[in-house]
Design a protein around this motif. Structure first.
Motif, PDB file in Angstrom:
ATOM      1  N   SER A  29      -0.897  -3.266   1.590  1.00  0.00           N
ATOM      2  CA  SER A  29      -0.399  -4.104   0.497  1.00  0.00           C
ATOM      3  C   SER A  29       0.161  -3.248  -0.636  1.00  0.00           C
ATOM      4  CB  SER A  29      -1.507  -5.007  -0.032  1.00  0.00           C
ATOM      5  OG  SER A  29      -1.054  -5.794  -1.109  1.00  0.00           O
ATOM      6  N   ASN A  30      -0.529  -2.155  -0.940  1.00  0.00           N
ATOM      7  CA  ASN A  30      -0.047  -1.252  -1.992  1.00  0.00           C
ATOM      8  C   ASN A  30       1.273  -0.597  -1.595  1.00  0.00           C
ATOM      9  OD1 ASN A  30      -2.064  -1.684  -3.852  1.00  0.00           O
ATOM     10  ND2 ASN A  30      -3.376  -0.028  -3.080  1.00  0.00           N
ATOM     11  N   VAL A  31       1.408  -0.227  -0.329  1.00  0.00           N
ATOM     12  CA  VAL A  31       2.661   0.375   0.134  1.00  0.00           C
ATOM     13  C   VAL A  31       3.820  -0.612  -0.038  1.00  0.00           C
ATOM     14  CG1 VAL A  31       3.897   1.210   2.163  1.00  0.00           C
ATOM     15  CG2 VAL A  31       1.551   1.972   1.731  1.00  0.00           C
ATOM     16  N   LEU A  32       3.549  -1.893   0.245  1.00  0.00           N
ATOM     17  CA  LEU A  32       4.589  -2.911   0.154  1.00  0.00           C
ATOM     18  C   LEU A  32       4.924  -3.281  -1.289  1.00  0.00           C
ATOM     19  CD1 LEU A  32       3.393  -5.293   3.010  1.00  0.00           C
ATOM     20  CD2 LEU A  32       5.364  -3.763   3.066  1.00  0.00           C
ATOM     21  N   ASN A  33       3.905  -3.299  -2.153  1.00  0.00           N
ATOM     22  CA  ASN A  33       4.098  -3.832  -3.500  1.00  0.00           C
ATOM     23  C   ASN A  33       3.965  -2.809  -4.628  1.00  0.00           C
ATOM     24  OD1 ASN A  33       4.280  -6.708  -2.638  1.00  0.00           O
ATOM     25  ND2 ASN A  33       2.173  -6.345  -1.978  1.00  0.00           N
ATOM     26  N   VAL A  38       0.200   5.078  -3.769  1.00  0.00           N
ATOM     27  CA  VAL A  38      -0.197   5.578  -2.450  1.00  0.00           C
ATOM     28  C   VAL A  38       0.412   6.967  -2.245  1.00  0.00           C
ATOM     29  CG1 VAL A  38      -0.216   5.108   0.025  1.00  0.00           C
ATOM     30  CG2 VAL A  38      -0.174   3.198  -1.603  1.00  0.00           C
ATOM     31  N   THR A  39      -0.331   7.862  -1.647  1.00  0.00           N
ATOM     32  CA  THR A  39       0.170   9.218  -1.418  1.00  0.00           C
ATOM     33  C   THR A  39       1.344   9.186  -0.438  1.00  0.00           C
ATOM     34  OG1 THR A  39      -1.299   9.640   0.454  1.00  0.00           O
ATOM     35  CG2 THR A  39      -2.155  10.144  -1.747  1.00  0.00           C
ATOM     36  N   ARG A  43       1.958   6.727   2.822  1.00  0.00           N
ATOM     37  CA  ARG A  43       3.119   5.830   2.831  1.00  0.00           C
ATOM     38  C   ARG A  43       3.928   6.018   4.114  1.00  0.00           C
ATOM     39  NH1 ARG A  43       4.229   7.212  -2.638  1.00  0.00           N
ATOM     40  NH2 ARG A  43       6.087   8.363  -1.977  1.00  0.00           N
ATOM     41  N   GLU A  44       4.127   7.266   4.517  1.00  0.00           N
ATOM     42  CA  GLU A  44       4.902   7.539   5.728  1.00  0.00           C
ATOM     43  C   GLU A  44       4.197   6.970   6.960  1.00  0.00           C
ATOM     44  OE1 GLU A  44       5.559  11.712   5.904  1.00  0.00           O
ATOM     45  OE2 GLU A  44       6.788  11.777   4.084  1.00  0.00           O
ATOM     46  N   ARG A  45       2.861   7.102   7.007  1.00  0.00           N
ATOM     47  CA  ARG A  45       2.122   6.606   8.161  1.00  0.00           C
ATOM     48  C   ARG A  45       2.198   5.074   8.242  1.00  0.00           C
ATOM     49  NH1 ARG A  45      -2.327   9.009   7.180  1.00  0.00           N
ATOM     50  NH2 ARG A  45      -3.817   7.334   6.743  1.00  0.00           N
TER      51      ARG A  45
END
Length: 347
Positions: A29-33, A38-39, A43-45
């Motif tokens: 959710s953090n990666v999307l929003n 996020v490190t 994020r890449e993973r």
């Protein structure tokens, strides 16, 4: 891809992404929003898992959780009419930068159909509605505001003070068309009009009469009016056949059509009857849709700023939504222009 119980593919969920990436649902959710939290490695993973699963976020669910539905509903008289197609593009162009989605429908000039779509839009939780009213009463449309749904009248004028509207001065537009025909020397003019349940038809008739009176002509002597039930090409064609049945010594030498769609039908009838345009019948439309200058005989028409109409109406609706009702309602009235092409000439 996972499947449902019926064997159909199941849409990948945020949980599937988290499992594939080996992280929590909250991290996805953090990666999307909130990707800045996020490190880069994580994020890449997560992004790799999203790509592998072809994951697409469920915007509707996200908006429901946030309590905001970024959807606007619009109801026009007839989507087959190029005028409303061009208006709809203006609406979309205003909504897109704010990431709103447009739900679009035709009332087909039917109040019951209009009311049904208004109910469906309300059930879907739209942020507001843009409506070209199909009849004189606005009771059903304005009732939406009492339930927290914004309303802007589209291609309409209103005397109601606490509702916004965007329209064109149709009285003046029709007067421009008739003044043009009078200036060309036409003494017998036909007017193909629609039902008086449609405000535009009423206003355009008022403009026709006003132009004749201002020129010192008696409408009873000059004007032949044919009223059609729908504002489409088939109705325009039928109306023109009625006019062609009039004895040539009394037949109008020019026809003003309530919109370009009926004018297209009128031109088709004239072509089949081998009546030359404009030598034997001058024709004027209204709307100046994109195809008007592309016809075999380019159509003289009253120009309406179609894209600007839609854009402005959507802008008013978004402004009122952002102000949460604490805003001054506006009534925007654009002025039309006559675009003269080769479908009109002297008798």
């Amino acid at each position: 891809m996972a499947t449902k119980g019926n064997g159909r593919p199941r849409r990948p969920s945020i949980t599937d992404v988290a499992r594939r990436a080996g992280v929590s649902v909250g991290t996805v959710s953090n990666v999307l929003n909130r990707p800045d939290q996020v490190t880069p490695t994580t994020r890449e993973r997560v992004q790799a898992a999203i790509d592998e699963l072809s994951f697409v976020r469920n915007a509707s669910a996200r908006q429901l959780r946030a309590g905001t539905i970024r959807t606007v509903g619009a109801i026009v008289l007839d989507l087959a009419n190029p005028f409303f197609t061009e208006v709809a593009r203006g609406i979309e162009d205003r909504l897109a930068p704010d990431e709103y989605t447009l739900m679009l429908a035709s009332s087909d000039e039917d109040p019951e159909r209009e009311a049904r779509y208004l109910r469906l839009y309300e059930e879907h939780g739209v942020r507001g509605v843009l409506v070209t009213p199909s009849q004189g009463s606005l009771e059903t449309i304005l009732a939406l505001r009492e339930r927290g749904i914004g309303v802007v009248l589209l291609d309409a004028t209103t005397a109601v003070e606490d509702v916004s509207s965007v329209g064109v001065d149709d009285v003046r537009g029709a007067a421009l068309a008739v003044e043009h025909l009078l200036d060309l020397g036409h003494e017998r003019i036909a007017f193909i009009n629609g039902p008086d349940s449609i405000r535009q038809c009423v206003d355009r008739r008022a403009g026709v009469v006003a132009a004749l009176v201002a020129a010192g002509r008696d409408p009873a002597d000059v004007l032949t009016e044919v009223t059609v039930g729908s504002l489409n090409a088939d109705a325009g064609e039928k109306a023109m056949h009625e006019l062609l049945d009039i004895d040539p010594s009394r037949r109008p030498t020019a026809t003003f059509c309530v919109n370009d769609f009926t004018a297209l039908g009128a031109l088709r009838a004239l072509r089949w009857a081998d009546v030359r345009v404009p030598d034997q019948m001058a024709v004027v439309g209204y709307d100046d849709v994109a195809i008007a200058p592309m016809l075999t005989v380019p159509l003289t028409s009253v120009h309406q700023p179609t894209h600007t109409l839609g854009w402005t109406a959507a802008d008013l609706l978004l402004r009122e939504a952002a102000a949460d009702g604490d805003t001054e309602h506006q009534r925007v009235l654009f002025q039309p222009e006559l675009v003269v092409r080769t479908s009109t000439a002297g008798p």
